[in-house]
Enzyme design. Structure first.
Site, PDB file in Angstrom:
ATOM      1  N   SER A  34       0.967  -1.389   0.207  1.00 15.59           N
ATOM      2  CA  SER A  34      -0.237  -0.373   0.174  1.00 15.59           C
ATOM      3  C   SER A  34       1.020   1.312   0.152  1.00 15.59           C
ATOM      4  CB  SER A  34      -0.894   0.370   1.380  1.00 15.59           C
ATOM      5  OG  SER A  34      -1.446  -1.179   1.815  1.00 15.59           O
ATOM      6  N   HIS A  66      -5.298  -1.016  -3.540  1.00 15.93           N
ATOM      7  CA  HIS A  66      -5.003  -2.363  -4.443  1.00 15.93           C
ATOM      8  C   HIS A  66      -5.385  -2.889  -6.240  1.00 15.93           C
ATOM      9  CE1 HIS A  66      -1.584  -3.498  -1.419  1.00 15.93           C
ATOM     10  NE2 HIS A  66      -2.068  -2.767  -0.549  1.00 15.93           N
ATOM     11  N   ARG A  86      -1.248  -7.074  -3.928  1.00 13.05           N
ATOM     12  CA  ARG A  86      -0.917  -7.963  -3.057  1.00 13.05           C
ATOM     13  C   ARG A  86      -3.022  -8.068  -2.841  1.00 13.05           C
ATOM     14  NH1 ARG A  86       3.736  -5.340   0.516  1.00 13.05           N
ATOM     15  NH2 ARG A  86       4.881  -7.030  -0.075  1.00 13.05           N
ATOM     16  N   HIS A  88      -3.379 -10.207   1.422  1.00 16.21           N
ATOM     17  CA  HIS A  88      -3.360 -10.302   1.873  1.00 16.21           C
ATOM     18  C   HIS A  88      -4.562 -11.941   2.921  1.00 16.21           C
ATOM     19  CE1 HIS A  88      -2.694  -6.207   1.047  1.00 16.21           C
ATOM     20  NE2 HIS A  88      -2.065  -6.649   2.089  1.00 16.21           N
ATOM     21  N   TYR A  90      -5.969 -11.396   5.932  1.00 12.94           N
ATOM     22  CA  TYR A  90      -7.175 -10.973   6.237  1.00 12.94           C
ATOM     23  C   TYR A  90      -7.963 -10.871   5.623  1.00 12.94           C
ATOM     24  CZ  TYR A  90      -5.143  -6.280   4.657  1.00 12.94           C
ATOM     25  OH  TYR A  90      -5.169  -5.794   3.662  1.00 12.94           O
ATOM     26  N   GLU A  91      -8.199 -11.218   4.246  1.00 14.05           N
ATOM     27  CA  GLU A  91      -8.555 -10.937   3.037  1.00 14.05           C
ATOM     28  C   GLU A  91      -9.945 -12.587   3.588  1.00 14.05           C
ATOM     29  OE1 GLU A  91      -8.034  -8.623  -0.471  1.00 14.05           O
ATOM     30  OE2 GLU A  91      -5.446  -8.399   0.394  1.00 14.05           O
ATOM     31  N   ALA A 118       3.759  -0.949   3.884  1.00 12.38           N
ATOM     32  CA  ALA A 118       3.195  -0.067   4.536  1.00 12.38           C
ATOM     33  C   ALA A 118       3.169  -0.451   5.933  1.00 12.38           C
ATOM     34  CB  ALA A 118       2.239   0.776   3.740  1.00 12.38           C
ATOM     35  N   MET A 213       1.358  -6.475   7.844  1.00 12.41           N
ATOM     36  CA  MET A 213       0.432  -6.899   8.270  1.00 12.41           C
ATOM     37  C   MET A 213       0.085  -8.191   5.967  1.00 12.41           C
ATOM     38  SD  MET A 213      -3.403  -5.956   8.461  1.00 12.41           S
ATOM     39  CE  MET A 213      -3.356  -4.263  10.172  1.00 12.41           C
ATOM     40  N   SER A 214       1.576  -8.208   6.023  1.00 14.05           N
ATOM     41  CA  SER A 214       1.706  -8.600   4.658  1.00 14.05           C
ATOM     42  C   SER A 214       3.542  -8.929   4.647  1.00 14.05           C
ATOM     43  CB  SER A 214       2.370  -7.623   3.502  1.00 14.05           C
ATOM     44  OG  SER A 214       3.003  -6.957   3.658  1.00 14.05           O
ATOM     45  N   ASN A 237       2.766   5.569   8.939  1.00 13.90           N
ATOM     46  CA  ASN A 237       2.386   5.576  10.808  1.00 13.90           C
ATOM     47  C   ASN A 237       2.778   5.157  12.210  1.00 13.90           C
ATOM     48  OD1 ASN A 237       0.426   2.862   9.821  1.00 13.90           O
ATOM     49  ND2 ASN A 237       0.734   2.754  12.348  1.00 13.90           N
ATOM     50  N   HIS A 249      -5.835   4.217   7.376  1.00 11.48           N
ATOM     51  CA  HIS A 249      -5.495   4.064   6.317  1.00 11.48           C
ATOM     52  C   HIS A 249      -5.196   4.364   5.308  1.00 11.48           C
ATOM     53  CE1 HIS A 249      -4.981   0.342   3.047  1.00 11.48           C
ATOM     54  NE2 HIS A 249      -5.944   1.407   2.548  1.00 11.48           N
TER      55      HIS A 249
END
Ligand code: 8IG
Length: 274
Positions: A34, A66, A86, A88, A90-91, A118, A213-214, A237, A249
Site C-alpha cells: 500500500s 491495490h 497484493r 493478504h 485478512y481478506e 507500508a 500484515m504482509s 504511521n 488507512h
C-alpha cells in the site's frame, strides 16, 4: 481435472507471464505494498501490463490502493515485473493465495524479489515517510505458505532454512543507494485490525521495529524457491500507543504519495546496482 497444487498453478501462471512477455523472462520482481504505487510510477513506464484476472491462480484483491496487475519494464538493462495488488490473509484468503504472485514471478525467472510494504513504526524516532530495510521478521501470523502436502518435484523440502530470509547483500546495495537507510525487524500479524497499545509494547519486547500484515509469508515462499529477498517497509504511521492519534488507512496512502519520488529512486538504484 485441473490441478489445485499451488506449485503447479504458479508454474502455469509463470509460463503465461513469460509468453505474454514474448518469451523474455524477467529477472527481478517488485511486489508493491500500500502506498508504493507512486514509487513504481517513478521506476519507469511499463511496456506491458497484464491483468492478474487473465492469469492462472490469482485471487482478486479487495483493498483500497491495490489493483491486480503485473507490469513489465526494463530497468538498467534488467527485465523487471512489478506486482500490483497484493492479497493478504485478512481478506480470508489462503497462504497459497497470498504467495501465488511471488511464486509465479520466481518460477518465471526472477532470482531477486523486492517486497515492499507500508508498516506501523515502533521506533518513535522514525517519522512517517521513513524507509526501512528489513533485517528479519517475526512471523506472528501462525501460518506458513509451506503447510499442506509436500512440494512436488523439483521443489525443495518444506523444512526450509530461514537463517537469512532478507539478503545482507541486497541490504548493502540499498545502503549504497541511500546511506541513511534504516534497518529493522518486521512483525507480521494477520490483522486486519491494528494493535492495541499493550500489543505494541509486547512487540517491542519481542524485538520488532515495524508492524504490518504482509511480506513474511511471501519472503518464506521466495526463499523456499531460492530467490534473494530484499524487504523494504515505508513507515506510514506510528503504531498504537507510539502515535498520539488513532490510525487510519487514508494516512497510509498519503504518506506513500509523499514518499513516492524517493522510494522510486531507491528501487531504481537497487535494481541498477544488483
Ligand atoms: I500501514 O500500525 C500499517 N500497517 N498491524 N499495524 C499493523 N499493520 C499496519 C500498521 C500498524 N500500519
Amino acid at each position: 481435472m485441473p490441478t489445485t497444487d499451488p506449485f503447479r498453478l504458479a508454474e502455469q501462471a509463470a509460463s503465461e507471464v513469460v509468453d505474454a512477455l514474448g518469451g523474455q523472462a524477467p529477472s527481478v520482481a517488485v511486489v508493491l505494498g500500500s502506498g508504493w504505487l507512486g514509487a513504481a510510477d517513478v521506476l519507469g513506464v511499463p511496456d506491458t501490463e497484464l491483468s492478474t484476472g487473465d492469469l492462472t491462480g490469482f485471487a482478486v484483491p479487495t483493498v483500497a490502493g491495490h489493483r491486480g496487475s503485473i507490469r513489465a519494464l526494463e530497468v538498467g538493462g534488467r527485465r523487471v515485473v512489478v506486482l500490483v495488488g497484493r492479497v493478504h490473509l485478512y481478506e480470508g484468503l489462503s497462504e497459497a493465495d497470498v504467495v501465488h504472485g511471488v511464486r509465479t514471478a520466481v518460477l518465471a525467472g526472477c532470482s531477486t524479489v523486492i517486497l515492499t510494504n507500508a508498516a506501523g513504526g515502533l521506533n518513535p524516532e522514525w517519522p512517517p515517510g521513513t524507509a526501512v530495510a528489513l533485517t528479519d521478521h517475526l512471523n506472528l501470523t501462525n501460518r506458513s505458505p509451506l503447510s499442506g502436502p509436500p512440494p512436488p518435484d523439483p521443489y525443495g523440502s518444506r523444512f526450509v532454512d530461514l537463517s537469512e530470509v532478507y539478503s545482507a547483500r541486497l541490504r548493502a546495495v540499498a545502503r549504497g543507494v541511500d546511506p541513511s537507510m534504516r534497518e529493522g525487524v518486521y512483525a507480521a500479524l494477520r490483522g486486519p485490525h491494528y494493535e492495541t497499545p499493550a500489543e505494541i509494547r509486547m512487540l517491542r519486547t519481542l524485538g520488532a521495529d515495524l508492524v504490518g500484515m504482509s511480506t513474511a509469508l511471501e519472503a518464506i515462499a521466495a526463499r523456499h524457491l531460492n530467490a534473494e529477498v530484499l524487504g523494504v517497509s515505508l513507515v506510514t504511521n506510528l503504531a498504537a500507543g507510539v502515535a498520539s492519534t488513532p490510525l487510519d488507512h487514508a494516512e497510509v496512502l498519503a504518506a506513500g504519495a509523499a514518499a513516492a519520488p524517493g522510494l522510486g529512486r531507491l528501487l531504481r538504484g537497487v535494481i541498477e546496482g544488483l
